[in-house]
Design an enzyme around this catalytic site. Structure first.
Site, PDB file in Angstrom:
ATOM      1  CB  CYS A  36      -0.917  -0.004   1.227  1.00 22.53           C
ATOM      2  SG  CYS A  36      -1.912   1.488   1.383  1.00 22.53           S
ATOM      3  CE  LYS A  63      -9.557  -5.063   5.995  1.00 21.71           C
ATOM      4  NZ  LYS A  63     -10.444  -3.933   5.656  1.00 21.71           N
ATOM      5  CB  VAL A  76      -3.336  -0.639   6.469  1.00 21.98           C
ATOM      6  CG1 VAL A  76      -3.648  -1.755   7.436  1.00 21.98           C
ATOM      7  CG2 VAL A  76      -3.460  -1.119   5.033  1.00 21.98           C
ATOM      8  CD  GLU A  88      -8.076   9.075   6.559  1.00 22.48           C
ATOM      9  OE1 GLU A  88      -7.466   9.207   5.476  1.00 22.48           O
ATOM     10  OE2 GLU A  88      -9.143   8.437   6.670  1.00 22.48           O
ATOM     11  CB  SER A  89      -1.275   8.112   4.714  1.00 24.72           C
ATOM     12  OG  SER A  89      -1.819   8.902   3.674  1.00 24.72           O
TER      13      SER A  89
END
Length: 252
Positions: A36, A63, A76, A88-89
């Site tokens: 990801c 999961k 993720v 939230e990246s």
């Protein structure tokens, strides 16, 4: 876009030993997926700043309960910070910068204006670059849209706009100059996946070769230098799996 069911279950290549080295419990836990790019954003910040963390690989089709307790959507990246959830990246990247001020390098400038400007271009990556990346990748010819040139040109325009902003800065290979910044790290995961166009799309990515940019040579030269710096950054190399394992994810 949901990951394919034939997705490889764990990190490979240079990323595998890094994952193996981060299995011991820590106060900070990264729930991750090796494949990801949004996970890789947060992972890069952890590695650049050398913050201790535990890495937990998440099977998107099975999961763990510990993740679902923290984040009922099971997405993720998710961070568990002293058993409290964050996700939230871009939020995670800035949290790591704020929560661990003694860990260097600092990835956002101290100057308030320069820091705000970085946030503008971080937002540009999320709202302009990534959508254009996927429109190009997912394009399928039809009677209504018979040519790929339009989406490729749109993507090139976005790259030129980002690079033009980078060229406003002082000399150096990174977005803000000599030192790597948060802007570089939030875009890096997509920059190192640009090869997928050459694999899947007729005509490939189509970035002009040197002296072939029709007046934009300086822009494309700067872009190529930045991509080269990203591809060779230790944190990027060590959080990237074998190229072939990504193919099922990006197959049109």
């Amino acid at each position: 876009m949901a990951p394919p069911k034939e997705l490889h279950p764990e990190a490979t290549g240079a990323a595998k030993p890094l994952v193996d080295a981060h299995q011991e419990p820590q106060e900070l836990v990264l729930y991750a997926g090796w494949f990801c790019p949004f996970v890789q954003r947060a992972w890069l910040v952890l590695e650049e700043k050398k913050i201790p963390y535990q890495y937990i690989e998440v099977n998107p089709y099975n999961k763990p309960a510990s993740l679902l307790t923290l984040n009922p959507r099971g997405l993720v990246p998710t961070l568990a910070y002293r058993d409290r959830p964050l996700y939230e990246s871009n939020v995670l990247c800035e949290f790591l910068e704020d929560a661990y001020p003694d860990h260097t390098p600092r990835l956002l400038p101290d100057d308030a204006y320069k820091r705000a400007r970085c946030r503008i271009w971080m937002d540009f990556v999320s709202t302009r670059f990534i959508p254009a990346f996927h429109r190009f990748l997912q394009f399928q010819p039809s009677e209504a849209a018979p040519k790929i040139h339009g989406v490729r040109d749109e993507f090139h325009k976005v790259i030129r706009e980002f690079t033009g902003a980078m060229m406003e800065q002082e000399e150096g290979q990174w977005f803000v100059g000599k030192d790597i910044s948060m802007v570089d790290l939030v875009l890096a995961p997509w920059a190192i996946r640009l090869w997928v166009y050459d694999h899947f799309k007729e005509g490939g990515l189509g970035i002009p070769t040197e002296d072939g940019g029709k007046g934009d040579d300086a822009v494309w030269k700067r872009w190529r230098a930045w991509v080269n710096a990203v591809e060779n950054r230790q944190s990027v190399v060590e959080t990237t799996s074998e190229r072939g394992k990504y193919l099922p994810i990006y197959k049109p």
